[in-house]
Design a protein around this motif. Structure first.
Motif, PDB file in Angstrom:
ATOM      1  N   LYS A 143       0.819  -1.209   0.000  1.00 29.19           N
ATOM      2  CA  LYS A 143       0.000   0.000   0.000  1.00 29.19           C
ATOM      3  C   LYS A 143       0.857   1.265   0.000  1.00 29.19           C
ATOM      4  CE  LYS A 143      -3.703   2.354   2.516  1.00 29.19           C
ATOM      5  NZ  LYS A 143      -4.657   2.285   3.652  1.00 29.19           N
ATOM      6  N   HIS A 144       1.896   1.283   0.809  1.00 30.05           N
ATOM      7  CA  HIS A 144       2.678   2.519   0.979  1.00 30.05           C
ATOM      8  C   HIS A 144       3.960   2.529   0.160  1.00 30.05           C
ATOM      9  CE1 HIS A 144       0.036   4.023   4.104  1.00 30.05           C
ATOM     10  NE2 HIS A 144       0.115   2.862   4.729  1.00 30.05           N
ATOM     11  N   VAL A 145       4.669   1.424   0.078  1.00 33.03           N
ATOM     12  CA  VAL A 145       5.957   1.420  -0.621  1.00 33.03           C
ATOM     13  C   VAL A 145       5.773   1.320  -2.132  1.00 33.03           C
ATOM     14  CG1 VAL A 145       8.162   0.205  -0.850  1.00 33.03           C
ATOM     15  CG2 VAL A 145       7.094   0.427   1.391  1.00 33.03           C
ATOM     16  N   LEU A 146       4.739   0.610  -2.590  1.00 31.37           N
ATOM     17  CA  LEU A 146       4.565   0.409  -4.027  1.00 31.37           C
ATOM     18  C   LEU A 146       3.420   1.224  -4.617  1.00 31.37           C
ATOM     19  CD1 LEU A 146       5.079  -3.450  -4.219  1.00 31.37           C
ATOM     20  CD2 LEU A 146       6.676  -1.694  -4.913  1.00 31.37           C
ATOM     21  N   TYR A 147       2.265   1.247  -3.953  1.00 21.06           N
ATOM     22  CA  TYR A 147       1.074   1.847  -4.550  1.00 21.06           C
ATOM     23  C   TYR A 147       0.925   3.347  -4.296  1.00 21.06           C
ATOM     24  CZ  TYR A 147      -0.740  -2.865  -5.395  1.00 21.06           C
ATOM     25  OH  TYR A 147      -0.929  -4.150  -5.829  1.00 21.06           O
ATOM     26  N   TRP A 168      -3.057   3.796  -7.848  1.00 18.62           N
ATOM     27  CA  TRP A 168      -3.286   2.397  -8.155  1.00 18.62           C
ATOM     28  C   TRP A 168      -4.465   1.813  -7.369  1.00 18.62           C
ATOM     29  CZ3 TRP A 168      -0.618   0.471 -12.191  1.00 18.62           C
ATOM     30  CH2 TRP A 168       0.550   1.143 -12.564  1.00 18.62           C
ATOM     31  N   VAL A 169      -4.562   2.169  -6.115  1.00 20.78           N
ATOM     32  CA  VAL A 169      -5.617   1.596  -5.284  1.00 20.78           C
ATOM     33  C   VAL A 169      -6.985   2.105  -5.723  1.00 20.78           C
ATOM     34  CG1 VAL A 169      -6.501   1.421  -2.927  1.00 20.78           C
ATOM     35  CG2 VAL A 169      -4.045   1.283  -3.346  1.00 20.78           C
ATOM     36  N   SER A 170      -7.084   3.368  -6.080  1.00 18.26           N
ATOM     37  CA  SER A 170      -8.373   3.925  -6.502  1.00 18.26           C
ATOM     38  C   SER A 170      -8.761   3.475  -7.902  1.00 18.26           C
ATOM     39  CB  SER A 170      -8.322   5.453  -6.456  1.00 18.26           C
ATOM     40  OG  SER A 170      -8.081   5.900  -5.143  1.00 18.26           O
TER      41      SER A 170
END
Length: 312
Positions: A143-147, A168-170
């Motif tokens: 979630k934090h390092v890649l997205y 990416w998450v949205s």
């Protein structure tokens, strides 16, 4: 002179030593396991029985005195409610995508590690590492390092080549969850398939090479049929664990954007809506599904053991 006759002494019966019965010996062998069995029943089975009982009640934690017996109404609501049906479909889609992708990538990595090359031990250790990461930590990593759209590695790579900077998450929420789970579960599939590759009959493979068979022909006609049981085992075990996954959905998307699977829906019903009966019914359905899958997994494991014994 009267002859006296001496009566023969009666033979003293030999003392028979009673041997313990087979049933007694079996119980003596199993006795050390009884504390663990009692502990398992108390920790797992009694809570499940309590959950099963609660699932037949209309029970809201905010109104404990208003609870009433409703029979199968909670199960009917779980199976007919639109949001709950969507969570069931999301669970099926998430499980199928992660298991299939993990099996394909795991098979490719297993074929790579089955070959001899310098540094194979180091590569094997690095490939196993994702499976050893705590699930919540793995989800936070993705979630934090890649997205992350501002400082994530994916957007950093795109920025270096002048590409877009998507969130990416949205934009792809379900795919984001699936990618993190595939990364974590591919090593598990790789280990199972690698064990299958190393149990092949090498003489049969060498004979096929002598007869002029290519690598693809050997893989298609010898390796793949041999790996069928191992592929089934990996798919079944992976399905058991992934269908119950909660960490990635909760950490990456918080169940939003259409990614709420059935375990997350149970969490919402219990901790947010305080519907104890409805959440219990959904939880019982998850357990029943897991038991069905586990039954097939045990059959596959038993068949693998029988094959190994027959070869020995």
């Amino acid at each position: 002179m009267t002859a006296t006759t001496t009566a023969p002494l009666a033979a003293t019966p030999a003392r028979t030593v009673r041997q313990p019965s087979a049933r007694l010996r079996a119980w003596a062998t199993r006795a050390p396991l009884l504390p663990a069995l009692v502990f398992m029943i108390v920790v797992t089975q009694l809570p499940f029985v309590a959950t099963l009982v609660i699932s037949f009640f209309d029970w809201n934690a905010l109104y404990p005195k208003a609870r009433r017996f409703t029979g199968l109404d909670n199960y009917r609501q779980v199976l007919t409610d639109a949001d709950l049906r969507h969570s069931v479909w999301t669970t099926v889609l998430l499980t199928a995508a992660v298991v299939l992708a993990s099996l394909v990538i795991g098979l490719a990595l297993a074929l790579l590690l089955d070959r001899r090359f310098r540094g194979r031990g180091i590569v094997r250790t690095l490939l196993i590492a994702p499976f050893l990461v705590v699930p919540v930590a793995a989800a936070l990593l993705w979630k934090h390092v890649l997205y992350n759209p501002e400082y994530g590695l994916l957007n950093g790579l795109l920025h270096s080549v002048g590409g877009p900077q998507p969130d990416w998450v949205s934009r792809t929420p379900l795919l984001a969850v699936e990618a993190s789970l595939v990364w974590q579960w591919t090593p598990f599939m790789m280990l199972i398939l690698l064990a299958g590759l190393q149990s092949r009959d090498q003489q049969q493979i060498e004979a096929a090479r002598v007869d002029g068979a290519s690598d693809w022909q050997i893989f298609r006609h010898l390796t793949l049929p041999h790996l069928r049981r191992y592929l089934e085992l990996g798919a079944l075990l992976g399905s058991i664990y992934i269908v119950q996954n909660f960490d990635a959905v909760f950490t990456i998307t918080s169940g939003g954007l259409g990614t709420a699977n059935l375990p997350y829906t149970v969490y919402q019903s219990f901790y947010q809506a305080h519907e104890n009966g409805l959440a219990s019914a959904a939880g019982v359905l998850v357990v029943i599904g897991s038991i069905v899958i586990a039954t097939f997994a045990l059959r596959v494991v038993s068949s693998l053991f029988r094959e190994e014994v027959s070869r020995a």
